[in-house]
Design a protein around this motif. Structure first.
Motif, short mmCIF file in Angstrom:
data_model
loop_
_atom_site.label_atom_id
_atom_site.label_comp_id
_atom_site.label_asym_id
_atom_site.label_seq_id
_atom_site.Cartn_x
_atom_site.Cartn_y
_atom_site.Cartn_z
N GLY A 74 -32.64 -20.98 12.87
CA GLY A 74 -31.60 -19.90 13.43
C GLY A 74 -30.50 -19.72 12.51
O GLY A 74 -30.40 -19.99 11.17
N ILE A 75 -29.49 -18.66 12.75
CA ILE A 75 -28.66 -18.13 11.89
C ILE A 75 -27.59 -18.96 11.19
O ILE A 75 -27.24 -18.96 10.23
N LEU A 76 -27.49 -20.00 11.92
CA LEU A 76 -26.73 -21.26 11.66
C LEU A 76 -27.17 -22.40 10.72
O LEU A 76 -26.46 -23.16 10.16
N HIS A 77 -28.44 -22.25 10.33
CA HIS A 77 -29.23 -23.23 9.43
C HIS A 77 -28.81 -23.01 8.11
O HIS A 77 -28.73 -22.02 7.76
N PRO A 78 -28.37 -24.14 7.58
CA PRO A 78 -28.02 -23.84 5.93
C PRO A 78 -29.03 -23.41 5.27
O PRO A 78 -28.87 -22.73 3.90
N PRO A 82 -23.70 -17.27 22.28
CA PRO A 82 -24.76 -17.12 23.33
C PRO A 82 -25.90 -18.18 22.77
O PRO A 82 -26.09 -18.36 21.60
N PRO A 83 -26.51 -18.71 23.73
CA PRO A 83 -27.66 -19.80 23.43
C PRO A 83 -28.74 -19.12 22.68
O PRO A 83 -29.11 -17.81 22.79
N THR A 84 -29.42 -19.87 21.59
CA THR A 84 -30.88 -19.34 20.93
C THR A 84 -31.75 -19.38 22.01
O THR A 84 -32.18 -20.69 22.40
#
Length: 241
Positions: A217-221, A184-186
């Motif tokens: 967001g959650i996917l950022h390193p 789902p889009p952030t």
């Protein structure tokens, strides 16, 4: 709901054995569900690591999701959230939406994310959703998301890494991957500065002070490093106060 259901029995163990097989070896098992993930975890002796991996295999990939357990767990979850009080939830939200409440966490989330996102929904569900969900819907969700390519296996302890890899490959290696739905889009995040002051009726005499900032967001390193930084700041500020 699904987190509860996988503990009600697998192809190998019945409801009582699912937890007792670990407790008999001096270990513990549990699970938790957050907005973005569900975690199943065990604490065992290193010598019993293969048993732990077997347990994960059974619970995650061979649960029965038995029909005769479904209604029982529905009642358990409703009791766990404090009973049925949907009409009170509506009243509380109406008060908070008008700035007459005291929930600073909710106010901050609504400011950063906006109102139109499912991130505001309670993780445990509401009366209406808990009564509406069907076993077929749960099975469809399980088949979609409980696939190896949507999971991460994390092992910490006095264990040889290569041995763990071999054990994991033996148990999980032949499991088929699945086609995952698009994430789902952030929601867009508000970045301007704003100060809130809530003065509604509180359930005790304590005050609440909250400082929040938008982060990647959650996917950022950098996500995990920022979580550690948040813990350090919270500890230091609490000590100073």
């Amino acid at each position: 709901f699904l987190e509860h259901m996988v503990f009600t029995g697998t192809q190998r163990w019945d409801e009582e054995e699912v937890t007792e097989v670990i407790r008999r070896r001096g270990g513990l098992v549990n699970a938790r569900t957050s907005r973005e993930d569900t975690i199943y975890y065990l604490h065992l002796k290193a010598d019993d690591s293969f048993l732990g991996l077997e347990w994960l295999t059974e619970v995650l990939f061979r649960p029965k999701l038995a029909e005769d357990k479904f209604e029982k767990e529905r009642k358990v979850i409703i009791n766990e959230k404090g009973g049925q009080f949907g009409w009170l939830e509506d009243i509380f939200e109406w008060i908070e939406d008008r700035g007459w409440g005291w929930n600073v966490f909710r106010t901050m989330r609504y400011y950063f994310w906006g109102a139109d996102t499912s991130l505001h929904l309670p993780i445990i569900g509401r009366d209406k959703s808990l009564h509406a969900i069907t076993r077929e819907q749960m099975q469809a969700y399980y088949q979609t998301y409980y696939v190896p390519n949507n999971m991460t296996l994390l092992i910490v302890g006095d264990i040889d890494p290569q041995t763990v890899i071999e054990k994991a490959a033996a148990l999980f290696g032949d499991l088929p991957s699945g086609v995952l739905p698009e994430r789902p889009p952030t929601p867009p995040i508000e970045t301007s500065q704003k100060v809130f002051r809530l003065s509604g009726p509180n359930i005790n005499e304590q005050g609440q002070l909250m400082l929040a900032a938008p982060l990647p967001g959650i996917l950022h390193p950098d996500r995990h490093a920022l979580v550690v930084l948040s813990e350090i700041l919270e500890t230091n500020l609490t000590r100073k106060i």
